[in-house]
Design a protein around this motif. Structure first.
Motif, PDB file in Angstrom:
ATOM      1  N   VAL A   1      -7.120   6.990  -1.300  1.00 54.41           N
ATOM      2  CA  VAL A   1      -7.263   5.874  -0.376  1.00 54.41           C
ATOM      3  C   VAL A   1      -8.473   6.184   0.504  1.00 54.41           C
ATOM      4  O   VAL A   1      -8.445   7.115   1.312  1.00 54.41           O
ATOM      5  N   ILE A   2      -9.551   5.408   0.324  1.00 52.90           N
ATOM      6  CA  ILE A   2     -10.794   5.618   1.067  1.00 52.90           C
ATOM      7  C   ILE A   2     -10.882   4.534   2.133  1.00 52.90           C
ATOM      8  O   ILE A   2     -11.039   3.350   1.826  1.00 52.90           O
ATOM      9  N   ALA A   3     -10.759   4.934   3.378  1.00 52.36           N
ATOM     10  CA  ALA A   3     -10.756   3.989   4.498  1.00 52.36           C
ATOM     11  C   ALA A   3     -12.172   3.791   5.015  1.00 52.36           C
ATOM     12  O   ALA A   3     -12.857   4.763   5.348  1.00 52.36           O
ATOM     13  N   VAL A   4     -12.603   2.555   5.063  1.00 51.93           N
ATOM     14  CA  VAL A   4     -13.925   2.235   5.613  1.00 51.93           C
ATOM     15  C   VAL A   4     -13.772   1.987   7.107  1.00 51.93           C
ATOM     16  O   VAL A   4     -13.280   0.950   7.538  1.00 51.93           O
ATOM     17  N   GLY A   5     -14.158   2.982   7.899  1.00 55.16           N
ATOM     18  CA  GLY A   5     -14.133   2.840   9.345  1.00 55.16           C
ATOM     19  C   GLY A   5     -12.843   3.317   9.985  1.00 55.16           C
ATOM     20  O   GLY A   5     -11.778   3.375   9.357  1.00 55.16           O
ATOM     21  N   THR A   6     -12.948   3.637  11.253  1.00 57.62           N
ATOM     22  CA  THR A   6     -11.788   4.124  12.002  1.00 57.62           C
ATOM     23  C   THR A   6     -10.738   3.032  12.179  1.00 57.62           C
ATOM     24  O   THR A   6      -9.552   3.336  12.336  1.00 57.62           O
ATOM     25  N   THR A   7     -11.153   1.765  12.143  1.00 60.45           N
ATOM     26  CA  THR A   7     -10.165   0.689  12.288  1.00 60.45           C
ATOM     27  C   THR A   7      -9.257   0.619  11.067  1.00 60.45           C
ATOM     28  O   THR A   7      -8.040   0.393  11.195  1.00 60.45           O
ATOM     29  N   SER A   8      -9.808   0.831   9.882  1.00 56.89           N
ATOM     30  CA  SER A   8      -8.986   0.865   8.672  1.00 56.89           C
ATOM     31  C   SER A   8      -8.043   2.065   8.704  1.00 56.89           C
ATOM     32  O   SER A   8      -6.876   1.971   8.292  1.00 56.89           O
ATOM     33  N   ILE A   9      -8.547   3.202   9.181  1.00 62.23           N
ATOM     34  CA  ILE A   9      -7.696   4.392   9.289  1.00 62.23           C
ATOM     35  C   ILE A   9      -6.521   4.116  10.220  1.00 62.23           C
ATOM     36  O   ILE A   9      -5.358   4.407   9.890  1.00 62.23           O
ATOM     37  N   ARG A  10      -6.802   3.546  11.382  1.00 60.77           N
ATOM     38  CA  ARG A  10      -5.751   3.304  12.366  1.00 60.77           C
ATOM     39  C   ARG A  10      -4.726   2.305  11.830  1.00 60.77           C
ATOM     40  O   ARG A  10      -3.529   2.424  12.090  1.00 60.77           O
ATOM     41  N   THR A  11      -5.187   1.320  11.064  1.00 64.35           N
ATOM     42  CA  THR A  11      -4.266   0.351  10.466  1.00 64.35           C
ATOM     43  C   THR A  11      -3.336   1.033   9.465  1.00 64.35           C
ATOM     44  O   THR A  11      -2.110   0.879   9.524  1.00 64.35           O
ATOM     45  N   LEU A  12      -3.908   1.783   8.529  1.00 65.68           N
ATOM     46  CA  LEU A  12      -3.117   2.410   7.480  1.00 65.68           C
ATOM     47  C   LEU A  12      -2.142   3.445   8.040  1.00 65.68           C
ATOM     48  O   LEU A  12      -0.965   3.485   7.657  1.00 65.68           O
ATOM     49  N   GLU A  13      -2.621   4.280   8.938  1.00 63.01           N
ATOM     50  CA  GLU A  13      -1.748   5.311   9.497  1.00 63.01           C
ATOM     51  C   GLU A  13      -0.682   4.704  10.409  1.00 63.01           C
ATOM     52  O   GLU A  13       0.454   5.201  10.453  1.00 63.01           O
ATOM     53  N   SER A  14      -1.006   3.622  11.103  1.00 68.95           N
ATOM     54  CA  SER A  14      -0.004   2.935  11.932  1.00 68.95           C
ATOM     55  C   SER A  14       1.110   2.365  11.063  1.00 68.95           C
ATOM     56  O   SER A  14       2.298   2.468  11.405  1.00 68.95           O
ATOM     57  N   ALA A  15       0.727   1.767   9.942  1.00 71.55           N
ATOM     58  CA  ALA A  15       1.730   1.201   9.038  1.00 71.55           C
ATOM     59  C   ALA A  15       2.630   2.298   8.482  1.00 71.55           C
ATOM     60  O   ALA A  15       3.859   2.124   8.384  1.00 71.55           O
ATOM     61  N   MET A  16       2.054   3.424   8.114  1.00 71.90           N
ATOM     62  CA  MET A  16       2.860   4.532   7.602  1.00 71.90           C
ATOM     63  C   MET A  16       3.809   5.067   8.670  1.00 71.90           C
ATOM     64  O   MET A  16       4.975   5.380   8.382  1.00 71.90           O
ATOM     65  N   ASN A  17       3.324   5.176   9.902  1.00 65.91           N
ATOM     66  CA  ASN A  17       4.177   5.669  10.985  1.00 65.91           C
ATOM     67  C   ASN A  17       5.323   4.712  11.277  1.00 65.91           C
ATOM     68  O   ASN A  17       6.442   5.129  11.596  1.00 65.91           O
ATOM     69  N   ALA A  18       5.044   3.407  11.166  1.00 65.93           N
ATOM     70  CA  ALA A  18       6.060   2.407  11.495  1.00 65.93           C
ATOM     71  C   ALA A  18       7.055   2.192  10.362  1.00 65.93           C
ATOM     72  O   ALA A  18       8.252   1.978  10.600  1.00 65.93           O
ATOM     73  N   LEU A  19       6.570   2.238   9.112  1.00 65.26           N
ATOM     74  CA  LEU A  19       7.388   1.829   7.974  1.00 65.26           C
ATOM     75  C   LEU A  19       7.703   2.951   6.996  1.00 65.26           C
ATOM     76  O   LEU A  19       8.628   2.824   6.183  1.00 65.26           O
ATOM     77  N   GLY A  20       6.911   4.026   7.020  1.00 63.39           N
ATOM     78  CA  GLY A  20       7.098   5.099   6.071  1.00 63.39           C
ATOM     79  C   GLY A  20       6.483   4.815   4.717  1.00 63.39           C
ATOM     80  O   GLY A  20       6.591   5.628   3.793  1.00 63.39           O
TER      81      GLY A  20
END
Length: 343
Positions: free
Chosen positions: A247-266
């Motif tokens: 999973v290659i995230a373009v930009g810190t905003t994509s990183i924050r989105t993906l990691e937030s979703a994982m933290n919230a939903l697993g």
């Protein structure tokens, strides 16, 4: 951990004042997982991305959110930056000069647009109710300017150069600048290679403009931003993981989105919510394997984020190399492709 641990010296002349002549002709520093690096050009990213990977891009669109007005019958210039829409026509705003904008103050921007200060927050932001005739976005496009960062002093001749080529949904107060390097042709070559491109949305907000002002990073508070992951994007991301891709995230905003979703939903699945995630060293990444990003300001939350991914000393060493090689820094500057230490 001290905020000063993320300081580095940057000559002013390396702060890019305008975009490169062509988006994908900017430079690219490839930082490998073992801490070694090589100097490339952005179009070379095609050789770094594998068919089984997924490239995650943020399709938010920047509003021409900087508008200028005055109080009724006053000869003055008041700058208002729309940061976040809290409810229809009710916006969180940064205002200069703020001392003039007391509760109940009305600002006139044009014959079609005015606003009234209804609240003042503890950190000095104004909550403004806008009144207008017509379509709000169309009025902004006519009156507003792109909200370029304060370190850019030259006028931007082509407003579209502060938008990604894939920008779709208005709502950001700043561009997701790592995506500015992609052209439609380069994205098509990536897709032709077999790599999926997944579009998510995070509307960039106030945190982009606020420096870390606490002595220790743990005391810093991130403002919340809205993100959305749809079913198509979730399917592409999960498919890449299932086939052993990155999973290659373009930009810190994509990183924050993906990691937030994982933290919230697993897991990654369709989701829409606010996030104020603050990623700094010690954070364990759950989904992101590689990052495309620009060079960030000293002591910023963004350099803390990439330091969490690669290690503070590794990042600062790479930045030192970039300074020596005269890379261009910040929003209109050059880029990095950072691979995970676990890759």
């Amino acid at each position: 951990m001290k905020t000063s641990d993320f300081y580095y010296d940057l000559p002013q002349e390396l702060i890019a004042q305008h975009p490169s002549q062509k988006r994908d002709e900017s430079r690219l520093l490839h930082l490998r997982g073992d801490g070694s690096y090589e100097d490339l050009h952005f179009k070379d990213i095609l050789d770094l991305i594998r068919p089984e990977d997924v490239l995650v891009i943020n399709n938010t669109k920047v509003l021409p959110a900087r508008i200028f007005g005055h109080r009724p019958d006053k000869d003055e210039k008041i700058e208002v930056l729309l940061v976040k829409e809290l409810e229809p026509d009710f916006w969180q705003c940064m205002v200069r000069p703020g001392r003039k904008m007391k509760l109940g103050t009305t600002i006139e921007f044009s014959s079609d647009l005015s606003g009234t200060v209804e609240e003042i927050t503890d950190d000095g932001l104004r909550l403004i109710r806008f009144n207008y005739e017509g379509v709000f976005i169309e009025i902004l496009e006519k009156l507003g300017e792109m909200p370029l960062p304060p370190y850019i002093h030259e006028k931007l001749e082509d407003q579209d150069r502060y938008q990604t080529v894939y920008a779709k949904y208005e709502g950001s107060a700043a561009a997701p600048t790592a995506g500015l390097h992609f052209t439609e042709e380069l994205l098509q070559k990536i897709k032709d290679k077999g790599t999926d491109v997944a579009e998510i949305t995070l509307h960039v907000g106030l945190g982009t403009f606020r420096p870390v002002q606490t002595d220790t990073i743990e005391e810093h508070h991130m403002h919340s931003e809205y993100y959305r992951i749809d079913e198509v994007a979730a399917e592409k991301i999960n498919r890449a993981k299932a086939r052993g891709g990155r999973v290659i995230a373009v930009g810190t905003t994509s990183i924050r989105t993906l990691e937030s979703a994982m933290n919230a939903l697993g897991e990654i699945r369709p989701d829409a919510r606010e996030t104020n995630i603050f990623i700094y060293p010690g954070y364990e990444f759950q989904i992101v394997d590689a990052i495309v990003t620009n060079f960030h300001l000293p002591e910023s939350t963004l350099i803390m984020l990439v330091s969490a991914f690669s290690g503070r000393e590794t990042i600062l060493k790479a930045y030192e190399h970039a300074v020596e090689e005269k890379y261009r820094f910040f929003s209109f500057g050059d880029a990095m492709f950072i691979e995970s230490r676990n890759a």
